[in-house]
Design an enzyme around this catalytic site. Sequence first.
Site, PDB file in Angstrom:
ATOM      1  CE  LYS A  48     -12.725 -57.628 -26.631  1.00  0.00           C
ATOM      2  NZ  LYS A  48     -12.319 -56.571 -25.713  1.00  0.00           N
TER       3      LYS A  48
HETATM    4  N1  PMP Z   1      -9.904 -57.209 -32.273  1.00  0.00           N
HETATM    5  C1  PMP Z   1     -11.212 -57.523 -32.197  1.00  0.00           C
HETATM    6  C2  PMP Z   1     -11.823 -58.281 -33.328  1.00  0.00           C
HETATM    7  C3  PMP Z   1     -11.978 -57.120 -31.098  1.00  0.00           C
HETATM    8  O1  PMP Z   1     -13.280 -57.422 -31.038  1.00  0.00           O
HETATM    9  C4  PMP Z   1     -11.352 -56.369 -30.066  1.00  0.00           C
HETATM   10  C5  PMP Z   1     -12.167 -55.896 -28.907  1.00  0.00           C
HETATM   11  N2  PMP Z   1     -12.848 -54.685 -29.093  1.00  0.00           N
HETATM   12  C6  PMP Z   1      -9.986 -56.052 -30.194  1.00  0.00           C
HETATM   13  C7  PMP Z   1      -9.301 -56.500 -31.302  1.00  0.00           C
HETATM   14  C8  PMP Z   1      -9.255 -55.218 -29.185  1.00  0.00           C
HETATM   15  O2  PMP Z   1      -9.106 -55.839 -27.943  1.00  0.00           O
HETATM   16  P1  PMP Z   1      -9.209 -54.980 -26.606  1.00  0.00           P
HETATM   17  O3  PMP Z   1     -10.637 -54.507 -26.501  1.00  0.00           O
HETATM   18  O4  PMP Z   1      -8.844 -55.907 -25.514  1.00  0.00           O
HETATM   19  O5  PMP Z   1      -8.301 -53.824 -26.733  1.00  0.00           O
END
Ligand code: PMP
Length: 344
Positions: A48
């Site tokens: 992130k």
């Molecule tokens: N794994 C974790 C630990 C996350 O915090 C997130 C984000 N919500 C994701 C996977 C999924 O990524 P994305 O939001 O880019 O789909």
Amino acid sequence: MKEDLKVYNSILELIGDTPLIKLNRITENLEGDFYAKVEAFNPGHSTKDRIAQYIIEEAERKGILKPGDTIIETTSGNTGFSVAMVSVIKGYDCILAVSSKSSKDKIDMLRTMGAKVYVCPANVSADDPRSYYQVAKRLHQEIKGSVYINQYFNELNIDAHYKTTGPEIWKQTEGKVTHLVACSGTGGTISGTARYLKEQNPDVKVIGIDAYGSVLKKYHETKELDPNEIYPYRIEGLGKNLIPTATDFDIIDKFVKVTDSESAHTARYIARTEGLFVGYTSGAAFQGVKQLAEEGEFTENSKVVIIFPDHGSRYMSKIYSDDWMQEQGFSDTENLVGAEPIEF
Ligand code: PMP
């Protein structure tokens, strides 16, 4: 010693360019080569960081943000940490509305990074005024000069991965990647990375990981949001009870659903076999890979890149606590594919 050792002006310069690490032991019985894109190497310990930096710098470029302005976000923790970290360095106030499902450790970390945190109930609908979406929206309306990152509905979330994660994987695999396996929460990671990789080679197969209790897989198959698919689950950060516009469903070839228990055990197994201490959704992603292998998805020529989104330290009071595992009834190893029994 590396040739390119250097001094950095701030931790923001360390975002991205994460390593791709070959998985050797956990993949012993699988056909193909498997590589983890280990996003815990970002300075905020998750993928992130990429979107926080990209979206905030886009707002600066457009003249929307001035020093001292406020940045607001809804988050399961990781985006919050990254937004807080970028805000510290760039001099913005940071307000985060988070789900009560987030671990206490994550919430404490956000506060440590100077963010103001609102904890909102997890199991209410998105349009309930108590939901973290509605709380963030209201604060954004009330606070002048604030920017709402809105990661689930912000196309820049996709662009951040199109511009960074995708090109990195293409370069690291010298264009030989055949499969991308990534968890889908907002969908930004999988959509942006896949968009870049498929532009280079349309044959790259893109597989999203979804949770039981989430609508994404069924929506991908039927284009309808089925409320019967929605029920509580434990994995944090993947799956959803609504359809995010930061997900490009057309670019994803298929979704695989994984259970809370198998994902937790697989995360623990990754630590013991590969020495990689990763988060819950990394366990989910590899659990999905095992299921795909059982379905015959891979051949000896497959080069599979799996995104491991964050670091294990964020889950000490959850999947890495034996007490928590027992409380969840996750000690049953009967249906685990390829994992050793866990002693409690
Ligand atoms: N794994 C974790 C630990 C996350 O915090 C997130 C984000 N919500 C994701 C996977 C999924 O990524 P994305 O939001 O880019 O789909």
